[in-house]
Enzyme design. Structure first.
Site, short mmCIF file in Angstrom:
data_model
loop_
_atom_site.label_atom_id
_atom_site.label_comp_id
_atom_site.label_asym_id
_atom_site.label_seq_id
_atom_site.Cartn_x
_atom_site.Cartn_y
_atom_site.Cartn_z
N TYR A 1 -3.16 -7.09 -4.88
CA TYR A 1 -2.33 -6.07 -5.51
C TYR A 1 -1.84 -6.47 -6.90
CZ TYR A 1 2.01 -3.68 -6.69
OH TYR A 1 3.00 -3.04 -7.37
N ASP B 1 -2.52 1.15 -0.15
CA ASP B 1 -2.07 2.47 -0.56
C ASP B 1 -2.16 2.65 -2.08
OD1 ASP B 1 0.11 0.46 0.30
OD2 ASP B 1 1.02 1.53 -1.38
N LYS C 1 -0.03 -0.57 8.63
CA LYS C 1 1.08 0.00 7.85
C LYS C 1 0.60 1.27 7.19
CE LYS C 1 1.63 -0.76 3.62
NZ LYS C 1 1.92 -1.03 2.19
C1 LIG Z 1 1.81 -5.23 -2.07
C2 LIG Z 1 2.84 -4.63 -2.96
N1 LIG Z 1 3.72 -5.39 -3.57
C3 LIG Z 1 4.68 -4.87 -4.37
C4 LIG Z 1 4.81 -3.52 -4.56
C5 LIG Z 1 5.95 -3.02 -5.39
O1 LIG Z 1 5.76 -2.99 -6.74
P1 LIG Z 1 6.28 -4.12 -7.76
O2 LIG Z 1 5.06 -4.88 -8.05
O3 LIG Z 1 6.78 -3.31 -8.91
O4 LIG Z 1 7.32 -4.92 -7.09
C6 LIG Z 1 3.90 -2.68 -3.95
C7 LIG Z 1 4.02 -1.23 -4.18
O5 LIG Z 1 3.33 -0.42 -3.71
C8 LIG Z 1 2.90 -3.24 -3.11
O6 LIG Z 1 2.02 -2.47 -2.47
#
Ligand SMILES: Cc1ncc(COP(=O)(O)O)c(C=O)c1O
Ligand code: B12
Ligand code: B12
Ligand SMILES: Cc1ncc(COP(=O)(O)O)c(C=O)c1O
Lengths: 511, 241, 511, 241
Positions: free
Chosen positions: A260, A295, A367
């Site tokens: 991610y 997602d 999830k």
């Molecule tokens: C795996 C994961 N980490 C973190 C986040 C949250 O975003 P940020 O990177 O801004 O903390 C998300 C949002 O969908 C996510 O899927």
């Protein structure tokens, strides 16, 4: 409900995932990162901030010379422990304030230093295990309602307002509370400190905030007679540190994905791979269920097209989590209901995708994320789209169910919005409780055909990635149409090759 | 003069819902009713009242408002009066401006929601309507997300931008208005304001708000790229004339 | 979707229904009612009201002596036609005003009178057929959207406001408009006259109101390019008259049930049986689809318990409609989604019941009513219950779909409420368009088991009724827990035995 | 003093929706916004506006109300203060009244919605709570639906009724208030008002409205038979004392 899917294709996908993981894992084992080292310090008991507000673990790691860092922070810190006889936290403060310098203690023998550290590390793991046992015990005493577990977000920016919102949500039926992080925290290369009251679109993830929320939820769990889980984000530049803090404060789940940060936050891929591995080792030990972020493929691009990428990412996340020692029951793989509500038979496609994941990962807690992208200011319509999502979830036996909120397109949720959202989920999941069990998709029908299409496209995708190598595939834009170079992105400077004498007590103990 | 319409002209019917920070009871229903009476509504019916948490109650109310609005005489600026196709717009620019229009767009401040501005700028466009990149007569620069106002103004100056597009999707605590205002002020401070056609957009934007903020135009939810293109082209023609 | 049901039980149910209908039908053939006679006059062209506002057909029928009535109004009226040379309407007015007395024309020979009447009757049937052909042609030119046909109610009490509401509903997607009648009209033993603007909870069914609404809907049909249907109620003491008026004004459907008035309006059963038969003969000729009222069993008692009674009533309605010459395609059998939304697996029970009806009556257009009883002031929840109803409808292939409205428990619908309701139906029916086709209920599962339970309980019920006789069964409270005696209830005084020389030109021509 | 609660104490957040009798356009959105501003709301956001028919538009709005309500000092009559069981109520009547209480109920006017009054009176009761017929110490007369006020008053006189229960479910055009008022007035005209405990009920009824109409108590949606029974019994005890 049971789809006839090509089981052999599933096996081939898993093989490709293993082939993909091999070189990544080899890389991981030869490297560490500043964040991994900071987590080692945090686990040993180092906490607090220096005069400039920088966290002590950061200050210590930054004070190390490059050569020293390659050995890992543990031995160097152990030397100071031996020499000063201080507890880790007190020692840390002295170092951060400049009163002590780690370079002063070079003459302490390595083995003595290791022994000193090992003692503290044992205590840390003890604390992790206690916390895990405590969760286990609480779950026995206050059993949760059966899944789908209703997961609800709070996001006021102020931990005390969040607490009010979280308690109200629990009373209204929520079984998992997620405190959304302040925007941009994933890009900070340190973890903020103390209770915080000013976040933006969310609340900072700090150890103090974790503790405040955990205490409130423990209280409400007792009152309601059912354990209410707490979750946060182990994503971004401080992935392993947050995993450490979460373990200590008995969070129950963490957003934690192997790719991610690379794709959606432009964090360096080497940094991410190394960090995710250590954070998952900690999660494995502390019994925390990870939630992966598939997602995001669906919210940022066309959901019908992205289905194979979602499945491919699930296979990769699974494989990398296994390699960090996580059992299936802690691997919460992500998915979302993001197909355009105006597409004819969109519901059938959603059912196919959700059921496919359920059958391929039978022991993983899936999830399932709600519709967000196609939500509009029409709260009445939005409530219905959420209902179809709820129906899909209960039909296909999803586990962690993020409740969709009718005001998604308008504001971060109001207290009343959450109540309506929970009511929606409870109603649909009760009136259609055993519907999924009671039907069979027509053999060769639209649902089954879609599931098999997604599976076979995923197989092709994984093969291509395995052939290229994961890092090269990401570089070529194979995932989410995003291209990232192996040495680009944020946090690359914090990755370093391990020296031959690199030592990380936790890694050793958790192998 | 018009009023909300329930099932009869001018019955003034409105549906409301809200949460009160009190435990539910019959008295809470009555409090909700009186509160809505205080808001100036008549014929107030609390059709639903219930606990949503120990100390919070949720209410659904139907009531009649005595307020009216004179719709005919409302002067509301609209930037979407006449529809034009991509070809018409390109032709107009070619004929009347005689060169490509230089457009820069960005999601400003800390906002990272680029889907909206991308919908306007990217080739692909939005809901079957092509984005500005696809037009022959626009040269577009998509500056992406989280662009500081200073950087955007610097870029505008360097690249001699004709039309500047700023997006804000996060509106919590008025952050959108703050950032939009900062942009105009900096452009003015740099004496660049009159050099550019200045547009803003986002799901909560309205033409009226945009004008109040000192923008030439504002575009809200559902905006199509061609609407923005038509506005820029028409304005540019005015300037040239 | 296809349930395995006991086909032999279905055959046995139909046999019982025939056995139930036999004695009822024999009774019907030996009797007529004042309302039947008034419809004969209306069809012949008699209309208008007298000085006291009483409809002319009522005045004429009331002016007949008992002996004369037994022969039917037609011959007597025909004698006056011959003698005066007036058109039926002009003649009617004279009689109603007292200027002429029917008794004056006794000397005209029966056959001459019959011939005169027959001429007018032919014209009437011609008009019915023209109207039917016109509908047919309009449906070709302006085809409807595929079923479920979205049916929407208007109920302001004022025909002109209703018109605004109906046009708006059609523009918002409604395919059938029902004008709800003013409360209590079913108990009036005459049909009000002219356009009306003051109804209570609905608008009077008058021929003028029918015409106003039909014209508005024809206009909107042309504009939208799809034919918008109109429906009203042929229930109560004026059942056949309303059927006559509806035929003349090209209504497309009518609420028309063989037992509803008896059970739920305490209308005499003999009156009802005779009236429903003649009204259905007219409906058959004019191509009007009837909608039966089984939903009433569900709204007034427990919906789970009442399912067998609903099915039994559907069999009886079908049989009696067949005996009036109605083809299956005009027999819209009723059902409703009224199970408590808080019942676990209630959705499965609803699917079972709806699908059962679909399979037992494959060629009948089913009329599916929305949740009403369990709707509350919580419009958000109500909207969701309506969504599950919409899903059930599209899954099980219902035909006439009464749209549920989120404000059901609050007020007769607002214009905006209707729009939300239609949006709900359109969204669900599109996103899940082929879902029903794509699944098979698990053999022996909850859905199938429920369907077969309902069927076998229905079989027992029908057998019991057949054994007793329908009138006696109703007297004993077999249906809806309501007991009605054969000679009790409203309108009994309007039933009379046919004399040997009874003649009804329409009955003859429509046999 | 309290206000609606969105996500922060006293933010005053309220959701509204309504229809305006105008075709949809950007200007219609703005008309909706200005109308809600006129209603006295601040921070008005029209989050949805669209055509629902050619000449009608539907709007969803979020806004903040400046109105507050002093919940603590609201004096709201409640008839449901203490919960009692059937046995307790029967015992109370037996001890303190010493005879059966005679209760008559009806759905008055042209209203035929008997489900509500039946829920209170019938043996079976409502949501697991037994109806008055099941109590040892009530003698009940359920007069059914569409009972003319005159008939009900005559019956009250004839049968020496102690407690009279009137129901109204249809509320369109104020028909409920009209019928309830007619009943009180006739009872007064017949000098019977003080002889009976007079209760009304229906989904839109509140204790306050009932008091205003001259009733001893009013019962709204979700009323349980035992709540009505407890009220009648307690009042009867007062009378006897
Ligand atoms: C795996 C994961 N980490 C973190 C986040 C949250 O975003 P940020 O990177 O801004 O903390 C998300 C949002 O969908 C996510 O899927
Ligand atoms: C997708 C999404 C994301 C994605 C964004 C990906 C990306 N690359 O853009 C991700 C997951 C990263 C994300 C993150 C966050 N999000 Co977000 N997100 C959304 C979501 C679901 C959809 C937004 C969207 O893409 N809409 C579709 C586009 C096409 O519409 P649009 O933006 O309105 O654009 C149109 C018009 O407005 C106009 N337009 C827009 N800009 C401009 C500019 C000009 C010049 C012109 C002419 C026209 C124009 O034209 C477009 C086409 O018609 C919304 C909820 C929703 N359904 O609206 C929440 C939402 C916007 N997010 C929200 C929040 C709070 C966040 C986070 C802060 C959450 C967190 N704590 O992590 C972060 C913040 C990140 C940041 N720094 O900004 C809130 C904002 C609340 C508020 N009103 O302030 C929302 C409403 C969700 C919610 N209810 O909480 N989000
Ligand atoms: C069932 C029903 C019917 C049935 C009634 C059968 C029967 N025997 O009662 C039938 C089909 C006959 C019917 C007909 C009509 N109905 Co109707 N009906 C309903 C429906 C679906 C449910 C009502 C109900 O039973 N609620 C359940 C009971 C238990 O709740 P309750 O009545 O509120 O009673 C509780 C409390 O209020 C209290 N209570 C009530 N009375 C009393 C009295 C005392 C003394 C006490 C202490 C307590 C008490 O205790 C009860 C238990 O908690 C409602 C919609 C809805 N979901 O509410 C429409 C509804 C009430 N009907 C409506 C209308 C308009 C009609 C018709 C006029 C339609 C028509 N044109 O034909 C006719 C009118 C008939 C007439 N003359 O009254 C409207 C009323 C609109 C309004 N606000 O004025 C509604 C709201 C539907 C709508 N949205 O249009 N209806
Ligand atoms: C067959 C039938 N006729 C008529 C009605 C309408 O009621 P009323 O008898 O008051 O006209 C209904 C209501 O459900 C019905 O089902």
């Amino acid at each position: 409900m049971e789809l006839q899917i090509d089981r052999k294709a599933v096996t081939r996908c898993r093989k490709s995932a293993a082939a993909i993981a091999d070189p990544v894992q080899a890389f991981i084992e030869r490297h560490s990162t500043v964040s991994v080292e900071r987590s080692v310090l945090r686990l040993l008991g180092v906490d607090g901030v220096d005069a400039d507000g920088a966290p002590v673990p950061n200050a210590i790691v930054e004070s190390l010379e490059a050569g020293e860092l390659a050995r890992g922070v543990a031995v160097t810190f152990g030397r100071a422990l031996v020499k000063t006889g201080l507890e880790p936290n007190a020692l840390g403060e002295r170092i951060a304030s400049g009163a002590l310098k780690l370079a002063e203690f070079r003459d302490v023998p390595k083995d003595t230093a290791r022994d000193a550290v090992t003692g503290h590390a044992r205590k840390a793991l003890e604390r992790l295990r206690t916390s895990r046992d405590e969760r286990h015990e609480l779950l026995q005493r206050f059993p949760q309602l059966p899944p789908p577990l209703l997961y609800m977000i709070v996001a006021t920016g102020n931990i005390y307002e969040d607490r009010t919102a979280a308690v109200a949500a629990a009373e209204a039926g929520a079984q998992i509370i997620a405190v959304i992080r302040s925007t941009g925290q994933s890009l900070l290369d340190f973890v903020p400190y103390g209770p915080t009251t000013e976040g933006f679109g969310g609340t900072y993830a700090t150890q103090a905030n974790f503790a405040i929320m955990r205490a409130a939820l423990d209280e409400v769990s007792r009152r309601l007679g059912r354990y209410v889980m707490l979750t946060n984000y182990a994503s971004g530049l401080c992935m392993p540190e947050i995993a450490a803090m979460a373990a200590l404060e008995r969070l129950d789940m963490l957003l934690n994905d192997s790719m991610y940060g690379i794709l959606f936050r432009d964090i360096n891929m080497k940094r991410t791979f190394v960090d995710q591995h250590f954070s998952r080792k900690l999660n494995a030990a502390s019994g925390i269920i990870i939630n992966t972020g598939e997602d995001n493929y669906l919210t940022t691009a066309d959901a019908v097209e992205q289905a194979p990428a979602v499945l491919a990412s699930q296979f990769i996340n699974e494989e990398l989590a296994h390699r960090a020692g996580m059992p299936d029951r802690q691997i919460g793989l992500g998915d979302a209901y993001e197909i355009d509500p105006n597409l004819e038979d969109g519901f059938l496609l959603e059912v196919a995708q959700a059921q496919l994941a359920r059958q391929i990962f039978p022991n993983s807690p899936l999830k399932y994320m709600p519709p967000t992208k196609h939500m509009t200011g029409d709260i009445f319509k939005g409530h219905l789209v959420d209902a179809m999502f709820n129906l899909t979830s209960v039909m296909t036996g999803q586990t962690i169910h993020l409740c969709g909120i009718l005001t998604e397109a308008i504001h971060t949720p109001f207290l009343g919005d959450r109540a309506l959202s929970l009511e929606n989920a409870r109603y649909i999941m009760k009136t259609a409780r055993h519907f999924g069990e009671d039907i069979v998709p027509k053999p060769g029908g639209r649902i089954e055909a879609r599931a098999n299409d997604v599976l076979s496209e995923c197989e092709i995708l994984l093969e291509r990635v395995a052939a290229r190598g994961l890092m090269q595939a990401i570089e070529a834009g194979t995932f989410a149409d995003v291209k990232r170079s192996p040495d680009g992105g944020r946090g690359f400077e914090g990755v370093f090759a391990r020296g031959t004498d690199y030592w990380n007590p936790f890694e050793e103990m958790l192998s | 003069m018009i009023k909300p319409y329930g099932d009869t002209l001018n019955d003034g019917k409105v549906q409301l819902s809200f949460t009160l920070p009190i435990p539910w009871s019959e008295a809470a229903d009555e409090a909700a009713r009186q509160l809505v009476v205080k808001m100036g509504f008549a014929d107030v019916q609390v059709v639903e009242g219930r606990a949503v948490a120990e100390n919070f109650s949720f209410f659904i109310v139907y009531a009649s408002t005595p307020q009216t609005i004179d719709f005919e005489s409302l002067a509301i600026p609209s930037v979407k009066t006449h529809k034009m196709t991509m070809d018409e717009i390109d032709a107009l620019i070619e004929e009347r401006v005689g060169r490509k229009i230089r457009v820069a767009g960005a999601c400003i401040g800390t906002d990272a929601h680029t889907v909206g501005i991308d919908a306007i700028l990217n080739m692909k466009g939005y809901q079957g309507d092509y984005g500005l990149e696809r037009y022959k007569m626009f040269e577009t620069f998509n500056r992406g997300s989280q662009v500081a106002v200073e950087d955007l103004v610097r870029f505008t100056k360097e690249k001699k931008i004709d039309a500047l597009l700023a997006s804000q999707v996060v509106t919590q605590k008025g952050s959108d208005v703050k950032n939009f205002t900062a942009l105009v002020e900096l452009l003015e401070a740099e004496s660049l304001r009159d050099n550019v056609i200045l547009c803003c957009g986002g799901p909560r934007m309205t033409s009226l708000l945009a004008t109040e903020l000192g923008y030439d135009a504002g575009f809200g939810r559902g905006t199509l790229p061609s609407e923005v293109a038509a506005f820029i082209a028409t304005r540019m023609v005015h300037r040239v004339d």
